[in-house]
Design a protein around this motif. Structure first.
Motif, PDB file in Angstrom:
ATOM      1  N   GLU A 183     -23.606   4.555  -8.896  1.00 22.99           N
ATOM      2  CA  GLU A 183     -23.458   5.909  -8.375  1.00 22.99           C
ATOM      3  C   GLU A 183     -22.422   6.723  -9.128  1.00 22.99           C
ATOM      4  OE1 GLU A 183     -22.665   5.540  -4.236  1.00 22.99           O
ATOM      5  OE2 GLU A 183     -24.645   4.728  -3.740  1.00 22.99           O
ATOM      6  N   GLN A 222     -26.149  10.448 -11.897  1.00 21.67           N
ATOM      7  CA  GLN A 222     -25.694   9.094 -11.632  1.00 21.67           C
ATOM      8  C   GLN A 222     -26.033   8.164 -12.795  1.00 21.67           C
ATOM      9  OE1 GLN A 222     -27.239   7.672  -7.913  1.00 21.67           O
ATOM     10  NE2 GLN A 222     -25.894   8.974  -6.669  1.00 21.67           N
ATOM     11  N   ASP A 240     -21.889  -0.589  -5.514  1.00 24.28           N
ATOM     12  CA  ASP A 240     -22.695   0.600  -5.813  1.00 24.28           C
ATOM     13  C   ASP A 240     -21.881   1.696  -6.493  1.00 24.28           C
ATOM     14  OD1 ASP A 240     -21.108   1.421  -3.737  1.00 24.28           O
ATOM     15  OD2 ASP A 240     -22.743   1.799  -2.327  1.00 24.28           O
TER      16      ASP A 240
END
Length: 550
Positions: free
Chosen positions: A458, A468, A454
């Motif tokens: 992110e 993001q 992630d």
């Protein structure tokens, strides 16, 4: 009565003598004709007891007509100025500069120690610290300086320097160290032996370079380190009258304490760097194996440039026997830095052990969840995707994937569609019982499956600097990679994220791509050139475009 008619009042000789005696500055009145002392006040007689009226001008006063002098006399530093006084006389005005000279010497020593501390603390490189030590010692303490490091594997490294000459380096066999008086004791950390107890004539010929001359004074001082000596400092002065005074030895010991601390700190830093390099080498993503039937491509970027490993990771476990599947894994450990890296190593080792017994991906996550719950000293969790990969009989690539709280892998189809693999599950290392929903996906030739952490979606940047990268941009970027090789796809996405962040901070980012190799149809039966992939064709079209040569 006018001022012009006022008679001059001449002071009596007794009054002039009293004023001369009362002066705080030392004065000696001399006759020019025969250089005899006419008067010497009390301050002068205290400095020069032999200087009495009627006697000749004697040392330290010069008799060559000099206007000033500066000399050492009976342990005191004197300065004098000569001035004519009337016809036939001259006077010496004397000052005692012993205390000011001592203060100046102390200031110079303090400045030297301050410079030594500044230069020695400027580096954590062992060899550079040793070089700085001999440079400072040779410039301020002796005619030649040498640092000998503690023996390692029965050899000691040394660095020697003479002012104006380049530094010399070498090694000494451990039995040779005993040829230098006091060196064995200094390397053992014993208190320094006073120079008057050392016989310079016993110094071996190799201690100083050729042309140095006879060693007149020798001083060997330990370099104190952290719990053990950092080495020894050897100082040598040339000439038969050379000595090391008590003040010289005190200054040398103070300097040695600073140099030893710097060398010890640099040695400790080197050991820590070497240890970290060994640990990081085992924690860094592995070199991907060459597999038969599909392509593997990976990318890893730690959040900190200082630490090459972090909380994100990927790994590939090649089959141990014939018919076994290749196991892939990509995960994200809670946190960043060394603690996350340590837990990453534990997770990877556990997965490697489970691969040896050919455990299914969903079962791997269940066992890993139990292992983390039993061994964790504090709450730590992992999100990850584990999968087994194999080539099917129909030329396709099959992936059996299981996820534990991790973003779902993405599949890039040949027509440019991006699909999420329908696998999900709970976090690993949090709940007593983990829930895993595995999924199976097949890749046709040219299709690709991307596992990612992630930190990619992110990553914050863009026009505002805080937006993001997001899943939508990732899907679009992946779709634009249709037809590209797996390595090119991973590199392009990584570059897009780097451009999005624009040098800002980001979390760890890991990617692992599995791609089914493209078929290579022939345009003509019996021969002809293979049809290029869309990526290669696009590259060729770009090469044919006109370029701006301005």
């Amino acid at each position: 009565m006018t001022a012009a008619s006022t008679p001059a009042i001449a002071p009596a000789p007794a009054l002039l003598t009293a004023v001369f005696e009362a002066a705080s500055e030392a004065m000696v009145l001399c006759a020019t004709a025969d250089d005899t002392v006419v008067l010497a006040n009390e301050a002068a007689r205290s400095l020069l007891p032999g200087m009495q009226p009627g006697g000749p001008v004697a040392a330290p006063l010069p008799a060559d007509g000099a206007d000033s002098f500066q000399t050492e006399h009976e342990g005191r530093r004197l300065y004098g100025m000569r001035r004519p006084v009337g016809d036939g006389h001259y006077a010496w005005y004397l000052r005692d500069r012993t205390e000011s000279a001592a203060l100046e010497l102390e200031r110079s020593r303090t400045a030297f120690l301050a410079e030594a501390g500044r230069r020695l603390s400027a580096s954590l490189h062992v060899r550079r610290c040793v070089r700085t030590t001999v440079e400072l010692a040779a410039a301020h303490l002796a005619d030649a300086a040498m640092v000998v490091l503690p023996p390692h594997r029965r050899h000691s490294e040394w660095v020697r320097l003479l002012p104006g000459l380049p530094a010399e380096e070498g090694t000494l066999r451990e039995p040779t160290l005993g040829e230098v008086p006091g060196l064995i004791e200094a390397l053992g950390g014993f208190p320094p032996i006073p120079s008057r107890w050392l016989d310079p004539a016993q110094a071996p010929a190799w201690l100083v370079p050729a042309g140095f001359g006879p060693v007149g004074a020798l001083l060997v001082i330990p370099l104190p380190g952290n719990a053990e000596p950092a080495g020894a400092l050897i100082l040598a002065r040339c000439g038969p009258s050379a000595v090391f005074s008590t003040e010289d030895e005190t200054l040398a010991r103070m300097f040695a304490a600073r140099a030893g601390a710097a060398i010890s700190a640099a040695t400790l830093y080197r050991e820590q760097v070497d240890t970290a390099a060994v640990l990081q080498a085992d924690l860094l993503p592995p070199e991907l194996p060459q597999t038969d039937g599909f392509e593997l491509s990976g990318s890893y970027q730690a959040s900190s440039d200082a630490l090459r490993v972090g909380g994100d990771f990927y790994d590939v476990f090649a089959p141990a026997g014939a018919g076994a599947d290749t196991v892939i894994a990509l995960g994200d450990v809670c946190g960043t830095g060394p603690e996350a890296a340590v837990l990453t190593g534990k997770v990877r080792q556990t997965l490697r052990a489970l691969c040896l017994v050919r455990t299914e991906p969903a079962a791997m996550l269940t066992v890993l969840n139990e292992a983390l719950l039993q061994s964790a000293r504090q709450p730590r969790f992992v999100t990850m995707v584990v999968g087994s990969v194999r080539r099917t009989d129909h030329g396709r690539v099959r992936l059996d994937l299981a996820s534990g709280g991790h973003p779902a892998p993405l599949v890039l189809r040949t027509d440019g569609r991006v699909e999420e693999v329908p696998t999900s599950g709970t976090l690993i290392g949090v709940l007593p019982r983990t829930v895993v929903r595995p999924a199976t996906v097949e890749l046709a030739p040219g299709e690709l499956c991307l596992l990612y952490s992630d930190g990619l979606t992110e990553a914050r940047g863009g026009p505002s600097g805080t937006e993001q990268f997001g899943e939508a941009r990732l899907h679009q970027a992946l779709a634009e990679c249709r037809g590209m090789p797996g390595a090119a796809t991973v590199d392009r996405i990584r570059q897009l994220v780097a451009d999005w962040v624009r040098g800002g901070n980001s979390d760890d980012i890991a990617m692992l791509a599995v791609r089914a190799p493209s078929r290579t149809p022939l345009s003509l039966r019996g021969g002809g050139a293979p049809t290029p992939s869309p990526y290669v064709a696009a590259a060729r079209r770009a090469d044919r475009r006109p370029r701006n040569r301005s």
